[in-house]
Design an enzyme around this catalytic site. Structure first.
Site, PDB file in Angstrom:
ATOM      1  N   LYS A 197      12.584 -35.261  31.156  1.00  0.00           N
ATOM      2  CA  LYS A 197      11.782 -35.602  29.981  1.00  0.00           C
ATOM      3  C   LYS A 197      11.779 -34.423  29.013  1.00  0.00           C
ATOM      4  O   LYS A 197      11.170 -33.392  29.273  1.00  0.00           O
ATOM      5  CB  LYS A 197      10.333 -35.940  30.355  1.00  0.00           C
ATOM      6  CG  LYS A 197       9.647 -36.617  29.157  1.00  0.00           C
ATOM      7  CD  LYS A 197       8.162 -36.445  29.089  1.00  0.00           C
ATOM      8  CE  LYS A 197       7.694 -35.154  28.499  1.00  0.00           C
ATOM      9  NZ  LYS A 197       7.907 -35.004  27.046  1.00  0.00           N
ATOM     10  N   GLU A 272       8.237 -22.560  35.130  1.00  0.00           N
ATOM     11  CA  GLU A 272       8.528 -21.441  34.218  1.00  0.00           C
ATOM     12  C   GLU A 272       7.517 -21.541  33.091  1.00  0.00           C
ATOM     13  O   GLU A 272       7.595 -22.455  32.274  1.00  0.00           O
ATOM     14  CB  GLU A 272       9.952 -21.559  33.649  1.00  0.00           C
ATOM     15  CG  GLU A 272      11.035 -21.418  34.673  1.00  0.00           C
ATOM     16  CD  GLU A 272      11.019 -20.083  35.363  1.00  0.00           C
ATOM     17  OE1 GLU A 272      10.510 -19.101  34.781  1.00  0.00           O
ATOM     18  OE2 GLU A 272      11.497 -20.018  36.508  1.00  0.00           O
ATOM     19  N   CYS A 306       9.519 -17.835  25.429  1.00  0.00           N
ATOM     20  CA  CYS A 306       8.607 -17.516  26.534  1.00  0.00           C
ATOM     21  C   CYS A 306       8.657 -16.038  26.871  1.00  0.00           C
ATOM     22  O   CYS A 306       7.652 -15.438  27.227  1.00  0.00           O
ATOM     23  CB  CYS A 306       8.960 -18.347  27.749  1.00  0.00           C
ATOM     24  SG  CYS A 306      10.665 -18.157  28.238  1.00  0.00           S
ATOM     25  N   GLU A 403      -1.219 -16.012  24.724  1.00  0.00           N
ATOM     26  CA  GLU A 403       0.130 -16.254  24.239  1.00  0.00           C
ATOM     27  C   GLU A 403       0.052 -17.021  22.917  1.00  0.00           C
ATOM     28  O   GLU A 403      -0.532 -18.091  22.856  1.00  0.00           O
ATOM     29  CB  GLU A 403       0.928 -17.076  25.257  1.00  0.00           C
ATOM     30  CG  GLU A 403       2.351 -17.288  24.811  1.00  0.00           C
ATOM     31  CD  GLU A 403       3.141 -18.184  25.750  1.00  0.00           C
ATOM     32  OE1 GLU A 403       2.628 -19.247  26.114  1.00  0.00           O
ATOM     33  OE2 GLU A 403       4.262 -17.805  26.105  1.00  0.00           O
TER      34      GLU A 403
HETATM   35  P1  NAP Z   1       3.780 -27.711  26.881  1.00  0.00           P
HETATM   36  O1  NAP Z   1       2.802 -28.294  25.969  1.00  0.00           O
HETATM   37  O2  NAP Z   1       3.339 -27.243  28.216  1.00  0.00           O
HETATM   38  O3  NAP Z   1       4.927 -28.802  27.028  1.00  0.00           O
HETATM   39  C1  NAP Z   1       6.081 -28.620  27.823  1.00  0.00           C
HETATM   40  C2  NAP Z   1       6.588 -29.964  28.262  1.00  0.00           C
HETATM   41  O4  NAP Z   1       5.602 -30.572  29.094  1.00  0.00           O
HETATM   42  C3  NAP Z   1       6.849 -30.935  27.121  1.00  0.00           C
HETATM   43  O5  NAP Z   1       7.947 -31.759  27.448  1.00  0.00           O
HETATM   44  C4  NAP Z   1       5.561 -31.736  27.117  1.00  0.00           C
HETATM   45  O6  NAP Z   1       5.700 -32.968  26.498  1.00  0.00           O
HETATM   46  C5  NAP Z   1       5.271 -31.850  28.588  1.00  0.00           C
HETATM   47  N1  NAP Z   1       3.896 -32.151  28.921  1.00  0.00           N
HETATM   48  C6  NAP Z   1       2.760 -31.959  28.182  1.00  0.00           C
HETATM   49  N2  NAP Z   1       1.681 -32.386  28.857  1.00  0.00           N
HETATM   50  C7  NAP Z   1       2.108 -32.855  30.040  1.00  0.00           C
HETATM   51  C8  NAP Z   1       1.461 -33.429  31.181  1.00  0.00           C
HETATM   52  N3  NAP Z   1       0.155 -33.610  31.227  1.00  0.00           N
HETATM   53  N4  NAP Z   1       2.221 -33.788  32.247  1.00  0.00           N
HETATM   54  C9  NAP Z   1       3.546 -33.611  32.230  1.00  0.00           C
HETATM   55  N5  NAP Z   1       4.227 -33.091  31.172  1.00  0.00           N
HETATM   56  C10 NAP Z   1       3.520 -32.711  30.102  1.00  0.00           C
HETATM   57  O7  NAP Z   1       4.533 -26.486  26.264  1.00  0.00           O
HETATM   58  P2  NAP Z   1       5.210 -26.406  24.851  1.00  0.00           P
HETATM   59  O8  NAP Z   1       4.127 -26.201  23.870  1.00  0.00           O
HETATM   60  O9  NAP Z   1       6.144 -27.550  24.675  1.00  0.00           O
HETATM   61  O10 NAP Z   1       6.114 -25.116  25.034  1.00  0.00           O
HETATM   62  C11 NAP Z   1       5.637 -23.847  24.838  1.00  0.00           C
HETATM   63  C12 NAP Z   1       5.260 -23.211  26.150  1.00  0.00           C
HETATM   64  O11 NAP Z   1       6.376 -23.201  27.053  1.00  0.00           O
HETATM   65  C13 NAP Z   1       4.869 -21.767  26.002  1.00  0.00           C
HETATM   66  O12 NAP Z   1       3.698 -21.505  26.729  1.00  0.00           O
HETATM   67  C14 NAP Z   1       6.040 -20.995  26.599  1.00  0.00           C
HETATM   68  O13 NAP Z   1       5.764 -19.742  27.080  1.00  0.00           O
HETATM   69  C15 NAP Z   1       6.539 -21.917  27.631  1.00  0.00           C
HETATM   70  N6  NAP Z   1       7.955 -21.682  27.906  1.00  0.00           N
HETATM   71  C16 NAP Z   1       8.283 -21.019  29.047  1.00  0.00           C
HETATM   72  C17 NAP Z   1       9.605 -20.741  29.342  1.00  0.00           C
HETATM   73  C18 NAP Z   1       9.988 -20.023  30.598  1.00  0.00           C
HETATM   74  O14 NAP Z   1      11.141 -20.051  30.991  1.00  0.00           O
HETATM   75  N7  NAP Z   1       9.079 -19.371  31.287  1.00  0.00           N
HETATM   76  C19 NAP Z   1      10.614 -21.146  28.468  1.00  0.00           C
HETATM   77  C20 NAP Z   1      10.247 -21.820  27.300  1.00  0.00           C
HETATM   78  C21 NAP Z   1       8.900 -22.082  27.036  1.00  0.00           C
HETATM   79  P3  NAP Z   1       5.274 -33.126  24.954  1.00  0.00           P
HETATM   80  O15 NAP Z   1       6.154 -32.235  24.172  1.00  0.00           O
HETATM   81  O16 NAP Z   1       5.490 -34.538  24.672  1.00  0.00           O
HETATM   82  O17 NAP Z   1       3.823 -32.722  24.879  1.00  0.00           O
END
Ligand code: NAP
Ligand code: MG
Length: 501
Positions: A197, A272, A306, A403
């Site tokens: 997804k 991650e 990230c 963050e």
């Molecule tokens: P996010 O809100 O956690 O979303 C990540 C993914 O999870 C998206 O596909 C999102 O879908 C989905 N999601 C949201 N709520 C969910 C739920 N209740 N159950 C299952 N899936 C769900 O994060 P983001 O805002 O997209 O990305 C930014 C974050 O990612 C930052 O905190 C960053 O540090 C982290 N990140 C970490 C890494 C690493 O390798 N450590 C790499 C890149 C990013 P939707 O988009 O439809 O909400």
């Protein structure tokens, strides 16, 4: 701009013929709309124009995708394929991505906002590399013979690695293609089947990648892509009892929620998550390199990384010089549309993200931290935020502790190693860190003391398919890529036989 006009624009760009995904997702080898007929508008963050739609997948779609993945897993066509043949298909996917590099980079730029030339230089090669690297592993996932003592009788005992099964993979919007590739390639190499997804904000390159994977010979049902909202499709995937493992990249908040949900059937989970990584610059460093390095470490991809080094610590004697130097680099970055070849920093991915980052900047101002540079939107339409530096903020300020996931750096001077290590570790996160010094002993001794999954010395962000990547503390569970990343898609089975009459 409507979808046709968009496709024509892209068509006009030499060398790029873009297949624009349109309201279809991939389940069991078929391109279908969502069961409930709902869809999500896909927007260009540099102009706020909607240029295509994708299905808003529901629990029903997830269920169909999981069934398709289970069927593919249980058939002989993937997990029990000759390992070398499986490797060949994964290598073919790498080639397909290479052949479509320009197209994928453009698609990524329209979807996420990043500069096309950055997507071409960073995102697309990262995707190619991980498929190529993992292709070689299919024939090298061996096992071991266990030298058991037993009860004095003769035994033969061995352990093998088996694919974990059907995996649900959830990826974010900051590196949509590269993050999807980091998830898909090791799972395929291990013999798993997948329901992926992508983020609702950036679904396009994952869909195109899946199409290329089919062309590369991937059997139907092995890779399914369900687009949709996190709280609907994402949540349904995590809850589904037919899923053996969830691999997630995203925020720490959602990561914790996933762990709670996965506890119901004890699915395997790797995470991650976020970071608040430090840059440590010592006075003896090559300051020119350190200054540019620390600037790119926070501002690249407009800080939506990230592993962004969002906290800067500089030895006091060179503090002013380095902070001024980084400010100068920041002021030299051209903000613009991702398709402009001079653009260094594109817009943020969405209006919500822009508002969030500007709100943090306001909180920084209110708590009295000095704004060295930036702080605004650069006077542009689209979701832009200027690279911003705060000097000497209070250590409990939200801009220091949380963050931001935007181009915002907080800088603090330090006097000795002990002090800076303590400050650098003073966070719930533990993803990455970098150290700039010419003193090699100090560099390695400091690296040992930093609570981070990845430490770079005199560089930042040097990722490679062979180097495990991931975080400690609230930055995650497990590691991505490398042998360790691959093995997270396997389970160990031990077989012990009594030998004799
Ligand atoms: P996010 O809100 O956690 O979303 C990540 C993914 O999870 C998206 O596909 C999102 O879908 C989905 N999601 C949201 N709520 C969910 C739920 N209740 N159950 C299952 N899936 C769900 O994060 P983001 O805002 O997209 O990305 C930014 C974050 O990612 C930052 O905190 C960053 O540090 C982290 N990140 C970490 C890494 C690493 O390798 N450590 C790499 C890149 C990013 P939707 O988009 O439809 O909400
Ligand atoms: Mg978008």
């Amino acid at each position: 701009m409507n979808a046709t006009a968009f496709a024509q624009t892209l068509h006009g760009q030499k060398g790029h013929e873009v297949h624009l995904p349109r309201n279809r997702m991939l389940i069991g080898g078929e391109w279908i709309e969502s069961a409930e007929g709902q869809c999500i508008n896909v927007e260009d963050p540099a102009t706020a124009e909607i240029f295509t739609r994708v299905p808003a997948g529901s629990a029903e779609d997830i269920d169909r995708a999981v069934s398709a993945a289970r069927k593919a897993f249980e058939s002989a066509s993937w997990a029990r394929m000759r390992p070398l043949d499986r490797g060949k298909i994964i290598e073919n996917i790498a080639r397909k991505i290479e052949e479509h590099a320009g197209e994928l980079a453009l698609l990524e730029s329209y979807d996420n906002g990043k500069a096309v030339h950055h997507a071409l230089a960073v995102d697309v090669p990262a995707a190619v590399d991980i498929f190529r690297y993992m292709a070689g592993w299919t024939s090298k996932i061996g096992g071991q013979v266990n030298p058991i003592s037993g009860d004095g009788q003769q035994y033969h005992s061995y352990s093998v690695r088996e694919p974990v099964g059907v995996v649900g993979q959830i990826v974010p919007w900051n590196y949509p293609l590269a993050m999807a590739a980091w998830k898909i390639a090791p799972a395929l190499a291990a013999g798993c089947t997948i329901v992926l997804k992508p983020s609702e904000l950036t679904p396009l390159t994952a869909l195109r990648l899946a199409e290329l994977a089919l062309e590369a010979g991937l059997p139907e049902g092995v890779l399914n892509v369900v687009t949709g909202y996190g709280q609907d499709a994402g949540q349904a995937l995590v809850e589904h009892r037919g899923v053996d493992k969830i691999a997630f990249t995203g925020s720490t908040r959602v990561g914790k929620q996933i762990v709670r949900t996965a506890a119901d059937d004890l699915k395997r989970v790797t995470l991650e998550l976020g970071g608040k990584s430090p840059s440590l610059i010592f006075a003896d460093a090559d300051l020119e390199k350190a200054t540019l390095g620390a600037a790119l470490a926070i501002f690249f991809n407009s800080g939506q990384v990230c592993l962004a080094a969002s906290r800067l610590f500089v030895e006091r004697s060179v503090y002013d010089q380095v902070v001024e130097g980084i400010a100068k680099v920041a002021q030299g970055f051209k903000l613009g549309h991702g398709r402009d070849p001079d653009t260094m920093l594109g817009p943020l991915v969405s209006r919500a993200q822009q508002i969030r980052v500007l709100d943090y900047i306001e909180q920084g101002r209110q708590c009295g931290a000095e704004v060295v540079t930036g702080g605004g939107t650069g006077g542009k339409d689209g979701y832009f935020v200027e690279p911003t530096i705060f000097s000497n903020p209070d250590r409990d300020a939200s801009i220091v502790r949380e963050e931001i996931f935007g181009p915002v750096l907080v800088a603090t001077p330090f006097d000795d190693v002990e002090e800076v290590v303590k400050a650098a570790n003073d966070t719930h996160y533990g993803l990455a860190a970098n150290i700039w010094t010419r003193d090699l002993s100090r560099a390695h001794l400091t690296a040992r003391q930093l609570q981070a999954g990845v430490v770079w010395i005199n560089t930042h962000g040097m990722n490679d398919p062979s180097a495990p990547f991931g975080g400690v503390k609230e930055s995650g569970w497990g590691r991505e890529v490398g042998e360790e990343g691959l093995l997270h898609y396997t389970e160990t089975k031990t077989v012990t036989a009594l030998l004799g009459e």
